[in-house]
Design an enzyme around this catalytic site. Structure first.
Site, PDB file in Angstrom:
ATOM      1  N   CYS A   1       0.816  -1.221   0.000  1.00  0.00           N
ATOM      2  CA  CYS A   1       0.000   0.000   0.000  1.00  0.00           C
ATOM      3  C   CYS A   1       0.849   1.270   0.000  1.00  0.00           C
ATOM      4  O   CYS A   1       0.345   2.363  -0.262  1.00  0.00           O
ATOM      5  CB  CYS A   1      -0.950   0.009   1.185  1.00  0.00           C
ATOM      6  SG  CYS A   1      -2.059  -1.397   1.181  1.00  0.00           S
TER       7      CYS A   1
ATOM      8  N   HIS B   1      -3.206   7.215   2.460  1.00  0.00           N
ATOM      9  CA  HIS B   1      -3.654   5.929   1.922  1.00  0.00           C
ATOM     10  C   HIS B   1      -5.003   5.610   2.544  1.00  0.00           C
ATOM     11  O   HIS B   1      -5.181   5.706   3.765  1.00  0.00           O
ATOM     12  CB  HIS B   1      -2.616   4.857   2.260  1.00  0.00           C
ATOM     13  CG  HIS B   1      -3.123   3.478   2.073  1.00  0.00           C
ATOM     14  ND1 HIS B   1      -3.741   3.060   0.914  1.00  0.00           N
ATOM     15  CD2 HIS B   1      -3.136   2.393   2.905  1.00  0.00           C
ATOM     16  CE1 HIS B   1      -4.094   1.797   1.036  1.00  0.00           C
ATOM     17  NE2 HIS B   1      -3.742   1.373   2.232  1.00  0.00           N
TER      18      HIS B   1
ATOM     19  N   ASN C   1     -10.128  -0.148   0.318  1.00  0.00           N
ATOM     20  CA  ASN C   1      -8.663  -0.046   0.277  1.00  0.00           C
ATOM     21  C   ASN C   1      -8.171  -0.607  -1.057  1.00  0.00           C
ATOM     22  O   ASN C   1      -8.265  -1.815  -1.293  1.00  0.00           O
ATOM     23  CB  ASN C   1      -8.094  -0.838   1.465  1.00  0.00           C
ATOM     24  CG  ASN C   1      -6.569  -0.816   1.517  1.00  0.00           C
ATOM     25  OD1 ASN C   1      -5.904  -0.457   0.555  1.00  0.00           O
ATOM     26  ND2 ASN C   1      -6.018  -1.227   2.647  1.00  0.00           N
TER      27      ASN C   1
END
Ligand code: COA
Length: 337
Positions: A118, A259, A289
């Site tokens: 990520c 993020h 996500n």
């Protein structure tokens, strides 16, 4: 001005998300969960799911073409391509090489993947900047593209509700204008906590076998509580460190683009930094996500909504499997204004 003084800025961003939406109610029909639990614990209402022929290189191509179109830059004028992904189309060759062919980029340019989960987009931005600021590369595409739906265990309610698919691409360019674009950055990693968020099989250490498939060892597994704890601490610290490095106070930052992992993580980071959530734009509710794609997706949306303007200080910050983390402070620059 010597080439060592070149600034590197985001000239344009493009995005692509698959058409198909998977709603919380759809998940409640698949595993023991509810719309209310998912929304309250994560802030997510829906996520996009890529189809069979819709791989990271395909989504990345659409995002990159949108960025090139917005900047009116031809594919032939791109000098470098970096793809950040934890769900490459295939183990090899790199997704960047597959994307190079789809975009029709030149053959005399480097094309490679960055693996930092990520945090991949933040890592890739810094790699591109360091390659470009010496003047050897004038334009670079940095693409975050993920198909997490292919590594999620759809029978594991503790993870399958959180992730989604998508891609975002930033076209970077050098300029002689000082103090614009990517100003400062910090990156970090802690491999001693690798098992907190990982995929145990499918690599060379544990190739896919009938047994590994039966045991579901090729799926993403996560210790959610521990990841949550690390994410809040490390993202807040990363913001503080990059601000200190650049000599900037948090009040001077117009937008924080973190993020998009969990709205409670974002709220906790904002609270630790003493910054109101109105300066933390989020699209988590609609996409979940999307790992390396989440920052360019959120950045593009904040720009398209007219939030991010020429001259604004923007802080992007990420955290992910590895563990990895990174933060970049940038001054938004629109040279054609
Ligand atoms: N639906 C309903 N119940 C669920 C559930 C779901 N989808 N997932 C877990 N539960 C249950 C648990 O089994 C547990 O039940 P129990 O108390 O009977 O054991 C209960 O809900 C509480 O689980 P817990 O893990 O304490 O919830 P939480 O508040 O920590 O939230 C996460 C779980 C995963 C949402 C949260 O830990 C998280 O977001 N972690 C970080 C994940 C992340 O962002 N990863 C990527 C980083 S890049």
């Amino acid at each position: 001005m010597s080439s060592a003084e070149l600034s590197v800025f985001i000239r344009a961003i493009g995005v692509h998300t698959p058409e198909r939406k998977l709603m919380n109610a759809d998940l409640a029909a698949m595993v023991d969960t509810s719309d209310e639990w998912i929304k309250t614990r994560s802030g997510i209402s829906e996520r996009r799911i890529a189809g069979a022929g819709e791989n990271p290189s395909d989504m990345g191509a659409k995002a990159a073409n949108q960025a090139l179109g917005r900047a009116k830059v031809a594919a032939a004028d791109v000098d470098l391509l970096i793809v950040a992904t934890m769900t490459p189309d295939v183990p090899f060759p790199s997704t960047a090489c597959l994307l190079q062919a789809k975009l029709g980029l030149r053959r005399d340019i480097p094309c490679f993947d960055v693996s930092a989960a990520c945090s991949g987009f933040v890592y890739a931005l810094q790699v591109a900047k360091d390659m470009m600021r010496g003047g050897a590369y004038r334009r670079a595409l940095v693409v975050g593209a993920e198909k997490l739906s292919s590594v999620v265990d759809w029978s594991d309610r503790t993870t399958c509700v959180l992730f989604g698919d998508g891609a975002g691409a930033a076209l970077l360019e050098t300029t002689a204008t000082p103090d614009v674009g990517l100003l400062g950055n910090i990156l970090g990693a802690d491999g001693s906590n690798a098992e907190l968020l990982h995929c145990a099989a499918g690599g060379s250490a544990a190739p896919a076998t009938a047994e590994s498939l039966r045991e579901g060892r090729h799926f993403l597994r996560m210790n959610g509580k521990e990841v949550f704890r690390h994410a809040v601490r490390v993202m807040a610290e990363s913001c503080e460190r990059v601000l200190a490095k650049c000599g900037v106070r948090s009040e001077q930052v117009a937008w924080f683009i973190p993020h998009q992992a969990n709205i409670r993580i974002l709220e906790a980071v904002a609270s630790q930094l003493n910054v109101g959530m109105e300066r933390f734009p989020s699209n988590l509710g609609r996409y979940g996500n999307t790992s390396a794609a989440s920052i360019p997706l959120a950045l593009e949306e904040a720009w398209k909504d007219g939030k991010i303007r020429h001259g604004d200080l923007v802080l992007i910050v990420a955290f992910g499997a590895g563990l990895t983390w990174g933060a970049t402070l940038l001054r938004w620059h629109e040279p054609t204004r």
